[in-house]
Design a protein around this motif. Structure first.
Motif, PDB file in Angstrom:
ATOM      1  N   ASP A 117       0.837  -1.197   0.000  1.00 38.62           N
ATOM      2  CA  ASP A 117       0.000   0.000   0.000  1.00 38.62           C
ATOM      3  C   ASP A 117       0.870   1.244   0.000  1.00 38.62           C
ATOM      4  O   ASP A 117       2.067   1.181   0.260  1.00 38.62           O
ATOM      5  CB  ASP A 117      -0.944  -0.017   1.218  1.00 38.62           C
ATOM      6  N   GLY A 142       2.328   3.688   6.682  1.00 39.46           N
ATOM      7  CA  GLY A 142       3.540   2.977   7.063  1.00 39.46           C
ATOM      8  C   GLY A 142       3.634   2.717   8.558  1.00 39.46           C
ATOM      9  O   GLY A 142       2.773   3.141   9.341  1.00 39.46           O
ATOM     10  N   ILE A 186       4.109  -6.105  15.567  1.00 37.98           N
ATOM     11  CA  ILE A 186       2.786  -6.034  14.932  1.00 37.98           C
ATOM     12  C   ILE A 186       2.086  -7.385  14.784  1.00 37.98           C
ATOM     13  O   ILE A 186       0.880  -7.420  14.587  1.00 37.98           O
ATOM     14  CB  ILE A 186       2.832  -5.326  13.557  1.00 37.98           C
ATOM     15  N   TYR A 208      -1.854  -6.226  19.617  1.00 40.67           N
ATOM     16  CA  TYR A 208      -0.916  -5.118  19.485  1.00 40.67           C
ATOM     17  C   TYR A 208      -1.374  -4.177  18.382  1.00 40.67           C
ATOM     18  O   TYR A 208      -1.706  -4.604  17.277  1.00 40.67           O
ATOM     19  CB  TYR A 208       0.505  -5.613  19.168  1.00 40.67           C
ATOM     20  N   GLN A 233      -1.418   6.045  15.474  1.00 42.98           N
ATOM     21  CA  GLN A 233      -1.753   6.046  14.046  1.00 42.98           C
ATOM     22  C   GLN A 233      -3.137   6.660  13.971  1.00 42.98           C
ATOM     23  O   GLN A 233      -4.139   5.973  14.058  1.00 42.98           O
ATOM     24  CB  GLN A 233      -1.778   4.618  13.486  1.00 42.98           C
ATOM     25  N   GLY A 241     -10.491  -1.417  15.534  1.00 45.32           N
ATOM     26  CA  GLY A 241      -9.751  -2.634  15.211  1.00 45.32           C
ATOM     27  C   GLY A 241      -9.474  -3.389  16.496  1.00 45.32           C
ATOM     28  O   GLY A 241      -9.539  -2.827  17.587  1.00 45.32           O
ATOM     29  N   SER A 242      -9.166  -4.668  16.343  1.00 45.27           N
ATOM     30  CA  SER A 242      -8.966  -5.497  17.535  1.00 45.27           C
ATOM     31  C   SER A 242      -7.489  -5.738  17.805  1.00 45.27           C
ATOM     32  O   SER A 242      -7.106  -6.164  18.881  1.00 45.27           O
ATOM     33  CB  SER A 242      -9.656  -6.838  17.326  1.00 45.27           C
ATOM     34  N   GLY A 243      -6.638  -5.482  16.808  1.00 46.75           N
ATOM     35  CA  GLY A 243      -5.225  -5.815  16.969  1.00 46.75           C
ATOM     36  C   GLY A 243      -4.978  -7.321  16.853  1.00 46.75           C
ATOM     37  O   GLY A 243      -3.906  -7.815  17.182  1.00 46.75           O
ATOM     38  N   GLY A 283      -5.846  -9.096  13.846  1.00 49.79           N
ATOM     39  CA  GLY A 283      -5.733  -9.487  12.439  1.00 49.79           C
ATOM     40  C   GLY A 283      -4.383 -10.106  12.083  1.00 49.79           C
ATOM     41  O   GLY A 283      -4.310 -11.222  11.559  1.00 49.79           O
ATOM     42  N   ALA A 342      -2.019 -11.182  14.026  1.00 47.75           N
ATOM     43  CA  ALA A 342      -1.678 -12.365  14.828  1.00 47.75           C
ATOM     44  C   ALA A 342      -2.304 -13.604  14.174  1.00 47.75           C
ATOM     45  O   ALA A 342      -1.683 -14.675  14.104  1.00 47.75           O
ATOM     46  CB  ALA A 342      -2.172 -12.200  16.259  1.00 47.75           C
ATOM     47  N   SER A 369       3.528   0.254   3.106  1.00 45.36           N
ATOM     48  CA  SER A 369       3.951  -1.029   3.664  1.00 45.36           C
ATOM     49  C   SER A 369       3.774  -2.122   2.622  1.00 45.36           C
ATOM     50  O   SER A 369       2.903  -2.050   1.761  1.00 45.36           O
ATOM     51  CB  SER A 369       3.100  -1.401   4.874  1.00 45.36           C
TER      52      SER A 369
HETATM   53  N1  LIG Z   1      -0.744  -1.920   5.986  1.00 44.56           N
HETATM   54  C1  LIG Z   1      -0.484  -1.338   7.164  1.00 44.56           C
HETATM   55  N2  LIG Z   1      -0.048  -0.044   7.214  1.00 44.56           N
HETATM   56  C2  LIG Z   1       0.236   0.542   8.386  1.00 44.56           C
HETATM   57  N3  LIG Z   1       0.092  -0.047   9.596  1.00 44.56           N
HETATM   58  C3  LIG Z   1      -0.345  -1.312   9.622  1.00 44.56           C
HETATM   59  C4  LIG Z   1      -0.652  -2.025   8.412  1.00 44.56           C
HETATM   60  N4  LIG Z   1      -1.047  -3.268   8.747  1.00 44.56           N
HETATM   61  C5  LIG Z   1      -0.986  -3.330  10.094  1.00 44.56           C
HETATM   62  N5  LIG Z   1      -0.569  -2.160  10.624  1.00 44.56           N
HETATM   63  C6  LIG Z   1      -0.343  -1.864  12.059  1.00 44.56           C
HETATM   64  O1  LIG Z   1      -0.252  -3.091  12.745  1.00 44.56           O
HETATM   65  C7  LIG Z   1      -1.229  -3.148  13.792  1.00 44.56           C
HETATM   66  C8  LIG Z   1      -1.745  -4.566  13.934  1.00 44.56           C
HETATM   67  O2  LIG Z   1      -2.547  -4.931  12.829  1.00 44.56           O
HETATM   68  P1  LIG Z   1      -3.780  -5.888  13.039  1.00 44.56           P
HETATM   69  O3  LIG Z   1      -3.309  -7.037  13.851  1.00 44.56           O
HETATM   70  O4  LIG Z   1      -4.402  -6.171  11.720  1.00 44.56           O
HETATM   71  O5  LIG Z   1      -4.761  -5.053  13.975  1.00 44.56           O
HETATM   72  P2  LIG Z   1      -5.882  -3.966  13.648  1.00 44.56           P
HETATM   73  O6  LIG Z   1      -5.978  -3.802  12.166  1.00 44.56           O
HETATM   74  O7  LIG Z   1      -7.096  -4.526  14.264  1.00 44.56           O
HETATM   75  O8  LIG Z   1      -5.409  -2.741  14.342  1.00 44.56           O
HETATM   76  C9  LIG Z   1      -2.301  -2.158  13.383  1.00 44.56           C
HETATM   77  O9  LIG Z   1      -2.958  -1.631  14.502  1.00 44.56           O
HETATM   78  C10 LIG Z   1      -1.502  -1.102  12.675  1.00 44.56           C
HETATM   79  O10 LIG Z   1      -0.984  -0.223  13.634  1.00 44.56           O
END
Ligand SMILES: Nc1ncnc2c1ncn2[C@@H]1O[C@H](COP(=O)(O)OP(=O)(O)O)[C@@H](O)[C@H]1O
Ligand SMILES: [Mg+2]
Length: 343
Positions: free
Chosen positions: A271, A275, A284, A289, A294, A300-302, A304, A306, A329
């Motif tokens: 994307d 970042g 992450i 977490y 941001q 969000g649950s943090g 995804g 994991a 990223s």
């Molecule tokens: N494509 C991305 N760009 C920027 N930050 C990201 C991206 N994917 C994940 N992150 C960071 O990693 C964290 C963890 O992601 P995830 O486990 O999917 O939780 P959630 O999306 O529920 O916050 C996110 O909260 C975000 O801060």
């Protein structure tokens, strides 16, 4: 480095740990139990004499320790392990020179039972939430298709759909996490990743559109089947794509690539979003977490990533991330075409 040089100091050390109520055991370098203190014997509900002389590599009830020795688990990282049928404990391992390994055990069976209860309750609640959520979604679709809506009605309906989508994602994440925790076997079958990735893009297309984010993709028409769990791998791609969209500003771009290299198939989701600062990258993939500050999209649950990480790992694949704040990223998943899924 160790202060315990010989057997008599080892016995002394174990006795001292015993005084503090700490269960401890020493194995020699080949994994044979040499000594355990009475706190450990009580914890294991075994006679010390019965265990001394058993090899953790052969004695099933202690097999998780065998893995710890083989993996050479970083010495300070405690592991949560099940030993015997009745015991969950936190295990610390320390190499003690030529004597072998010192293990210290903390009984966390009660904690584990409580966690299991909580997870089971959460799971039930999430299952119960699914039906009303589906009903809300279905009825919102009916409203959408019931004739022309005025601008205000459309705006409210869009908002409603967005909230439903977010809630749906959280419910799914928690159900997925519970499923993974239960260590249920994967449902492995030959799958076509082109179709799977295309489906994931279709699922998220309208959300991307709403955010004015374009999804570019290059998917090969012909790709050999890969052995994997379709439902779980689809969640991997959906989660990566959902993040890419969520953490990208309006007008940004998300791209998806899929290709084969030798006996691996590779999925890459990039994307042009906000970042992730490098100091947060190591965290992450941990449960719950979320990168702090941001400011875009706080929901969000943090969970995804994991889930993504665990599913990929269970397919014996790897995931890598590269990211630059302000630039975007890239997540790269590599999956072996075939693997024995015996575990
Ligand atoms: N494509 C991305 N760009 C920027 N930050 C990201 C991206 N994917 C994940 N992150 C960071 O990693 C964290 C963890 O992601 P995830 O486990 O999917 O939780 P959630 O999306 O529920 O916050 C996110 O909260 C975000 O801060
Ligand atoms: Mg996410």
């Amino acid at each position: 480095m160790s202060l315990i040089h010989d057997t008599s100091t080892a016995i002394q050390a174990l006795n001292q740990l015993n005084i503090f109520g700490l269960a401890a055991m020493i194995c020699d370098t080949s994994g044979v139990v040499q000594l355990l203190n009475s706190a450990a014997a009580a914890l294991f509900q075994q006679e010390p004499g019965y265990l001394e002389g058993q090899s953790v590599h052969e004695f099933e009830a202690l097999a998780p320790l065998s893995k710890m020795i083989k993996d050479d688990t970083p010495q300070i990282t405690p592991q949560k392990l099940q030993l015997f049928d009745h015991l969950y404990c936190l295990v610390r391992m320390q190499k003690i020179g030529r004597l072998g390994f010192l293990f210290i055990f903390d009984d966390i069976s009660d904690l584990k039972a409580r966690e299991d209860d909580q997870l089971a309750t959460l799971n039930l609640v999430m299952h119960d939430l699914k039906a009303p959520l589906t009903a809300i979604k279905g009825n919102a679709d009916l409203v959408q298709n019931s004739g022309p809506l005025n601008e205000k009605q459309q705006k409210y309906l869009d908002r409603l759909m967005r909230s439903v989508h977010i809630m749906d994602g959280m419910v799914r994440d928690i159900l997925d996490m519970a499923w993974l925790d239960a260590e249920e076997p994967l449902v492995v079958e030959p799958i076509n990743l082109t179709r799977l990735v295309q489906n994931a893009i279709d699922v998220l297309g309208s959300i991307a559109e709403e955010q004015q984010i374009s999804i570019e993709y290059q998917l090969p028409d012909v790709l050999p089947d890969l052995e994997g769990d379709y439902r779980r791998l689809e969640r991997v791609v959906v989660n990566l794509l959902a993040n890419a969209i969520k953490y990208t500003e309006k007008g940004g771009k998300v791209s998806v690539q899929l290709w084969q290299e030798e006996n691996q198939q590779i999925i890459r989701v990039s994307d042009t979003g906000i970042g992730i600062p490098s100091e947060y990258l190591p965290h992450i993939f941990k449960r719950f977490y979320r990168v702090p500050n941001q400011d875009k999209r706080t929901e969000g649950s943090g969970l995804g990533l994991a889930i993504v990480h665990t599913v990929v790992e269970r397919h014996h694949g790897t995931i890598e991330v590269e990211s630059e704040p302000g630039k975007g990223s890239t997540f790269t998943v590599r999956l072996p075409l075939r693997h024995t899924f015996a575990d």
